[in-house]
Design an enzyme around this catalytic site. Structure first.
Site, PDB file in Angstrom:
ATOM      1  CD  GLU A 277      -2.197  -1.090   2.974  1.00 50.79           C
ATOM      2  OE1 GLU A 277      -1.671  -0.338   3.814  1.00 50.79           O
ATOM      3  OE2 GLU A 277      -3.054  -1.900   3.263  1.00 50.79           O
ATOM      4  NE  ARG A 316       5.669  14.574   4.487  1.00 52.33           N
ATOM      5  CZ  ARG A 316       6.960  14.384   4.564  1.00 52.33           C
ATOM      6  NH1 ARG A 316       7.785  15.251   3.998  1.00 52.33           N
ATOM      7  NH2 ARG A 316       7.455  13.355   5.178  1.00 52.33           N
ATOM      8  CE1 TYR A 320       4.073  13.428  10.617  1.00 48.67           C
ATOM      9  CE2 TYR A 320       3.893  14.389   8.443  1.00 48.67           C
ATOM     10  CZ  TYR A 320       3.339  13.678   9.481  1.00 48.67           C
ATOM     11  OH  TYR A 320       2.059  13.217   9.374  1.00 48.67           O
ATOM     12  CB  CYS A 346      -0.298  34.804  12.118  1.00 41.46           C
ATOM     13  SG  CYS A 346      -0.199  36.322  11.186  1.00 41.46           S
ATOM     14  CD  GLU A 347       0.802  28.575  14.666  1.00 42.59           C
ATOM     15  OE1 GLU A 347       1.268  28.098  15.697  1.00 42.59           O
ATOM     16  OE2 GLU A 347      -0.314  29.084  14.593  1.00 42.59           O
TER      17      GLU A 347
END
Ligand code: PLP
Length: 419
Positions: A277, A316, A320, A346-347
């Site tokens: 998969e 990502r 991660y 805004c981060e």
């Protein structure tokens, strides 16, 4: 960096730079469809499917749809004769809309209600069960009338990052291999028709021994449960995000697993199908996120490149700590300088920190690689910004396969009770 090093790096960067796919330039796609823009290269998906089929004597590929669920992509993948693995009923609905037959859809949900499993049965999906209580309910309701698959947790810690590692003993996924007695007793109590066994240990498995350990576990269960027709090794094939990164040696994996399957059928006198998969493997390298530089912001410590995208479009790197290669398409021969490429949300949304890039200027078009898997499918409207448009390049033509969001997308479903 010394001068020689920088000349060398510049050489490497220029050989890496891609300005077109299938003869269509990224510049022209950015001009036609605007930025930020997700672009997918159908020929790379084809290449990946082909490589898997070449590697194995026989393989049934079930594309892990959650990596990228655009309908046109699902259809394209189906046309290659690939099946699909879905993790929600909604993904199943998309797969059905894309023309997959219910029988070619494997439903691998986690911690869902039993009603959701029943709906999956009613849609005709192949059901993959992930815990003992649900196996008990399934047995009590369906006995042997509906076959099912069991997702086994093999108690193996593997994969790129603890967040994407799903096969260890503290992971919520699968039925622990240490509970095989309970599996046995439920299967015999209800006469459950186990048609397949499944393990997905996580993403980014470069170590082939992990797959061989999975094979040992699956073969030993299959010897015991003689109704089993296929063994599913999940996804997790690793692709390169960095130019020099190790990847899963798919050809070698194919040789080793195919030999193990041959051995099993010789000893047991029955053939099992080998299923996989892959998500990332099929679509990661096929995808590119095109972004435009809004601003170059020099501070005493850092030079920021602020682009018209952010973690709302590609999460990502922040989620991660993933590395994504970035190219400056507008100035590939520029002098290399370290830049911190950030988004406009805004981060803190850093795509790359202190990354050497050919000089970046306002308006330059940047290309972020490996954006096919878990890019758009994890995108959100955070900060009430629009999600990008998506384009599939196929047979040398760039086709719009999703329009950019509009205000209507943000308002859809909202009930403005004070209006
Ligand atoms: C996410 C997922 C996959 C695909 O994983 P990749 O790392 O993208 O190959 C396969 N199977 C299941 C059950 C999954 O949840």
């Amino acid at each position: 960096m010394n001068v020689e090093g920088s000349v060398y790096l510049k050489f490497i960067m220029s050989t890496l730079t891609t300005s077109t796919i299938q003869g269509v330039s990224f510049e022209s796609m950015a001009a036609t469809f605007g930025t930020p823009l997700y672009v997918y290269d159908a020929s790379i998906m084809e290449r990946q499917v082909h490589a898997l089929r070449q590697a194995f004597e026989t393989i049934r590929i079930k594309y892990a749809a959650k990596a990228l669920t655009n309908l046109s992509v699902l259809r394209f993948i189906r046309q290659m004769g690939v099946g699909v693995d879905v993790v929600s009923l909604q993904e199943a609905q998309l797969a059905l809309l894309a023309g997959f037959r219910p029988a070619d859809i494997l439903f691998t949900p986690n911690c869902v209600s039993f009603e959701e499993i029943v709906e999956g049965v009613e849609l005709g999906l192949t059901i993959n069960l992930d815990n003992l209580p649900v196996l008990e309910k399934f047995g009590a309701k369906y006995r042997s009338s509906v076959p099912c698959v069991l997702r086994i947790n093999p108690d193996i810690l593997a994969g790129g990052n603890l967040k994407i590692s799903t096969g260890h003993s503290h992971s919520k996924f699968g039925i622990s291999i240490h509970q095989s007695d309970q599996i046995r007793s439920l299967v015999s109590r209800y006469g459950i028709n186990l048609c397949g066994l499944h393990i997905h240990t996580g993403s980014e498995l470069a170590d082939l021994d992990v797959f061989m350990k999975m094979a040992d576990i699956l073969f030993s269960l299959a010897r015991e449960f003689t109704t089993v027709k296929f063994l599913d090794f999940g996804g997790g094939l690793k692709v390169a995000y960095r130019p020099d990164e190790s990847v899963t040696d798919v050809a070698e994996l194919g040789r080793r697993l195919s030999a193990a399957f041959r051995d099993f059928s010789r000893k047991e006198g029955r053939e099992l199908e080998l299923w996989m998969e892959p998500g990332k493997y099929l679509v990661s390298e096929a995808g590119f996120l095109l972004v435009r530089t809004n601003v170059i912001k020099k501070t005493p410590k850092v030079t920021f490149v602020g682009v018209d995208s952010g973690l709302n479009h590609l999460i990502r790197p922040m989620m991660y700590d993933a590395y994504h290669a970035i190219e400056n398409l507008s100035n590939p021969q520029g002098d290399l300088q370290p830049y911190t490429v950030v988004g406009n949300v805004c981060e803190t949304d850093t795509f790359a920190a202190e990354r050497p890039l050919p000089e970046v200027r306002e308006g330059d078009l940047l290309l972020i690689r490996n954006a096919g898997a878990y890019g758009y499918s994890m995108a959100s409207n955070y900060n009430s910004r629009f999600r990008p448009a998506e384009v599939l390049v196929i047979n040398g033509e760039a086709k719009l396969i999703r329009t950019r969001d509009t205000l209507d997308h943000l308002l859809a479903g909202q009930v403005d009770i004070f209006k």
